[in-house]
Design an enzyme around this catalytic site. Sequence first.
Site, PDB file in Angstrom:
ATOM      1  N   SER A  24      50.422  87.333  11.840  1.00 30.00           N
ATOM      2  CA  SER A  24      50.180  86.841  13.205  1.00 30.00           C
ATOM      3  C   SER A  24      48.857  87.339  13.769  1.00 30.00           C
ATOM      4  O   SER A  24      48.487  86.970  14.881  1.00 30.00           O
ATOM      5  CB  SER A  24      51.325  87.267  14.130  1.00 30.00           C
ATOM      6  OG  SER A  24      51.411  88.686  14.196  1.00 30.00           O
ATOM      7  N   ASN A 111      58.864  96.582  18.027  1.00 30.87           N
ATOM      8  CA  ASN A 111      59.640  95.708  18.910  1.00 30.87           C
ATOM      9  C   ASN A 111      59.350  95.986  20.379  1.00 30.87           C
ATOM     10  O   ASN A 111      59.075  95.070  21.159  1.00 30.87           O
ATOM     11  CB  ASN A 111      61.135  95.876  18.634  1.00 30.87           C
ATOM     12  CG  ASN A 111      61.519  95.404  17.248  1.00 30.87           C
ATOM     13  OD1 ASN A 111      60.698  94.845  16.522  1.00 30.87           O
ATOM     14  ND2 ASN A 111      62.775  95.609  16.874  1.00 30.87           N
ATOM     15  N   HIS A 157      55.917  54.559  47.949  1.00 31.40           N
ATOM     16  CA  HIS A 157      56.025  53.543  46.894  1.00 31.40           C
ATOM     17  C   HIS A 157      54.662  52.939  46.549  1.00 31.40           C
ATOM     18  O   HIS A 157      54.576  51.799  46.112  1.00 31.40           O
ATOM     19  CB  HIS A 157      56.999  52.432  47.302  1.00 31.40           C
ATOM     20  CG  HIS A 157      58.333  52.921  47.755  1.00 31.40           C
ATOM     21  ND1 HIS A 157      59.320  53.315  46.878  1.00 31.40           N
ATOM     22  CD2 HIS A 157      58.830  53.117  49.003  1.00 31.40           C
ATOM     23  CE1 HIS A 157      60.383  53.719  47.561  1.00 31.40           C
ATOM     24  NE2 HIS A 157      60.112  53.614  48.864  1.00 31.40           N
ATOM     25  N   SER A 278      30.885  54.970  29.355  1.00 34.61           N
ATOM     26  CA  SER A 278      31.481  54.203  28.257  1.00 34.61           C
ATOM     27  C   SER A 278      30.472  54.043  27.126  1.00 34.61           C
ATOM     28  O   SER A 278      29.268  53.908  27.370  1.00 34.61           O
ATOM     29  CB  SER A 278      31.913  52.828  28.769  1.00 34.61           C
ATOM     30  OG  SER A 278      32.183  51.946  27.697  1.00 34.61           O
ATOM     31  N   LYS A 284      30.096  51.574  33.452  1.00 35.80           N
ATOM     32  CA  LYS A 284      31.313  52.340  33.669  1.00 35.80           C
ATOM     33  C   LYS A 284      31.030  53.783  34.075  1.00 35.80           C
ATOM     34  O   LYS A 284      30.096  54.421  33.604  1.00 35.80           O
ATOM     35  CB  LYS A 284      32.182  52.368  32.399  1.00 35.80           C
ATOM     36  CG  LYS A 284      32.795  51.044  32.025  1.00 35.80           C
ATOM     37  CD  LYS A 284      33.808  50.570  33.046  1.00 35.80           C
ATOM     38  CE  LYS A 284      35.004  51.482  33.153  1.00 35.80           C
ATOM     39  NZ  LYS A 284      35.792  51.556  31.903  1.00 35.80           N
ATOM     40  N   ASN A 286      33.739  56.802  34.323  1.00 31.89           N
ATOM     41  CA  ASN A 286      35.161  57.057  34.067  1.00 31.89           C
ATOM     42  C   ASN A 286      35.600  58.434  34.577  1.00 31.89           C
ATOM     43  O   ASN A 286      34.899  59.433  34.361  1.00 31.89           O
ATOM     44  CB  ASN A 286      35.454  56.960  32.569  1.00 31.89           C
ATOM     45  CG  ASN A 286      35.161  55.582  32.009  1.00 31.89           C
ATOM     46  OD1 ASN A 286      35.365  54.578  32.689  1.00 31.89           O
ATOM     47  ND2 ASN A 286      34.681  55.528  30.775  1.00 31.89           N
ATOM     48  N   GLU A 291      41.678  62.679  34.293  1.00 24.72           N
ATOM     49  CA  GLU A 291      42.596  62.120  33.300  1.00 24.72           C
ATOM     50  C   GLU A 291      43.014  63.180  32.287  1.00 24.72           C
ATOM     51  O   GLU A 291      44.180  63.227  31.855  1.00 24.72           O
ATOM     52  CB  GLU A 291      41.936  60.935  32.596  1.00 24.72           C
ATOM     53  CG  GLU A 291      41.825  59.696  33.470  1.00 24.72           C
ATOM     54  CD  GLU A 291      41.047  58.569  32.819  1.00 24.72           C
ATOM     55  OE1 GLU A 291      40.990  57.487  33.427  1.00 24.72           O
ATOM     56  OE2 GLU A 291      40.477  58.772  31.725  1.00 24.72           O
ATOM     57  N   TYR A 318      66.098  92.040  18.484  1.00 24.75           N
ATOM     58  CA  TYR A 318      64.848  91.368  18.146  1.00 24.75           C
ATOM     59  C   TYR A 318      64.991  90.557  16.868  1.00 24.75           C
ATOM     60  O   TYR A 318      65.640  90.960  15.903  1.00 24.75           O
ATOM     61  CB  TYR A 318      63.712  92.387  17.965  1.00 24.75           C
ATOM     62  CG  TYR A 318      62.405  91.744  17.555  1.00 24.75           C
ATOM     63  CD1 TYR A 318      61.571  91.186  18.512  1.00 24.75           C
ATOM     64  CD2 TYR A 318      62.036  91.659  16.213  1.00 24.75           C
ATOM     65  CE1 TYR A 318      60.375  90.565  18.146  1.00 24.75           C
ATOM     66  CE2 TYR A 318      60.849  91.045  15.833  1.00 24.75           C
ATOM     67  CZ  TYR A 318      60.033  90.498  16.807  1.00 24.75           C
ATOM     68  OH  TYR A 318      58.862  89.879  16.437  1.00 24.75           O
ATOM     69  N   GLN A 323      57.780  86.000  17.157  1.00 21.84           N
ATOM     70  CA  GLN A 323      56.359  85.943  16.824  1.00 21.84           C
ATOM     71  C   GLN A 323      55.775  84.610  17.268  1.00 21.84           C
ATOM     72  O   GLN A 323      54.591  84.526  17.613  1.00 21.84           O
ATOM     73  CB  GLN A 323      56.173  86.109  15.311  1.00 21.84           C
ATOM     74  CG  GLN A 323      54.734  86.029  14.840  1.00 21.84           C
ATOM     75  CD  GLN A 323      54.605  86.367  13.366  1.00 21.84           C
ATOM     76  OE1 GLN A 323      54.945  87.472  12.928  1.00 21.84           O
ATOM     77  NE2 GLN A 323      54.145  85.406  12.592  1.00 21.84           N
ATOM     78  N   LYS A 326      53.736  83.548  20.940  1.00 21.18           N
ATOM     79  CA  LYS A 326      52.364  83.860  21.362  1.00 21.18           C
ATOM     80  C   LYS A 326      51.498  82.623  21.538  1.00 21.18           C
ATOM     81  O   LYS A 326      50.764  82.505  22.523  1.00 21.18           O
ATOM     82  CB  LYS A 326      51.699  84.807  20.355  1.00 21.18           C
ATOM     83  CG  LYS A 326      52.457  86.090  20.061  1.00 21.18           C
ATOM     84  CD  LYS A 326      52.706  86.910  21.305  1.00 21.18           C
ATOM     85  CE  LYS A 326      53.475  88.177  20.973  1.00 21.18           C
ATOM     86  NZ  LYS A 326      54.777  87.939  20.333  1.00 21.18           N
TER      87      LYS A 326
END
Length: 462
Positions: A24, A111, A157, A278, A284, A286, A291, A318, A323, A326
């Site tokens: 790890s 641990n 709405h 674009s 364009k 964007n 987003e 444990y 592990q 993380k």
Amino acid sequence: MSDKVWGGRFSEPTDAFVEAFTESVSFDQRLYAADIEGSIAHSKMLSATGVLDDEEAAAIENGLRTIKADIDAGTFVWDQALEDVHMNIESALTRQIGDAGKKLHTGRSRNDQVATATRLYLRGEIDDIQGLIAALGAHLSKLALDHADDIMPGFTHLQPAQCVTLGHHLLAWAAMLARDAERLTDLRKRVNQMPLGSAALAGTSVPVDRNLTAKLLGFEGMCDNSLDAVSDRDFLIEFASSAAILMMHLSRWCEELILWSSERFGFVELADRFTTGSSIMPQKKNPDVPELIRGKTARVYGHLMSLLTIMKAQPLAYNRDNQEDKMPLFDTVDTLKACLCAMKGICEHLKFDVEAMRETASHGLLEATDLAEYLVQKGTPFRDAHHIIGAIVREANARAIRLADFSLEELRAHSDLIEADALPCLTPEGSVRARNHLGGTAPAQVKRAAETAIERWRSRLL
């Protein structure tokens, strides 16, 4: 025989694939500062209880600080064969100071060591995230104060519903953010509990002073059950949950900014520096950054589900499954901080078209509720008032006019309770001014709320 620190009872070395599969250190090395902080405190406690002498404790602390400096500088060499961040640091310490380094692990296990390092790490990240939230909240509140008088349509709405002020709308975003900050403040208390002293699962027979260690590390308290302390990761799940809610709020704001910046709305222009073009369409512009924040929300939701799933079937105490906590934790932290920074940058460079907002708010008969409430105040039951104004709305739609275009005589044809004093509420300005109560959209209330919010956010930044 195995050459691992735990290899005394093993008759052969670890398989190369297993060594790579179980390591790890490639990702948990990120915990190095927290691990070293915990180890220094543990060493000082062992010295205070007589387990280490002063010379050994000093050598350990000096050695750990040297290792931290090497890691900070990028010169430390991480070894996959040593499995994780903890064993890499301990091995380097032993090479540097000799047998004293081998004594550091007295009275603890990996641990409780990893549980402590993870809590220390997350505590620091929560504090950093709170600072980012406060900076964004303060900016939103300042924007709200600046736009307390600017009128826009409020939606339900996604249909124009009633007139509000832009400042009131921005304060709604800030209110969500305030609750996000409160959740993290509450969570921090549970994160800030010390597992050290729990050892592998049952505590330790070595004389330890957990109160001293907790004080040295700034913990508010100690985990009071050793089995639970080393095995549960509910504090990570709770953090991921809070992060998911915060990301949901950011995503909602981004959705509105994406809609508002579209040609159909035209309420706001995003700065060029926070948009892209674009590859094929030269015209364009964007809203890619909003987003992406909206898209990254799904990523954080996924990490919450990963952490829940990691924990759901683990017996006490444990298990190595933990592990795997993380990567979701680290990516949640990174994603959240990046999105908060991006959101603040976006908001700092917004250009609102308040005239377009005002123009949109003047159409759609958004003052209909105001006129119904006027009749209610004249003694008409609300359901009857709703029906009367509904008929006026039907006529307005048929004639393609606004409520403000009706003459008083035309309005009175629907109800003789309508007098000249009803006419001011048929303008967007009159509509918002009428809602002059705590939490309402009247400019006076928005200014008061924005000023209060600014002070609260500033106090968090101090």
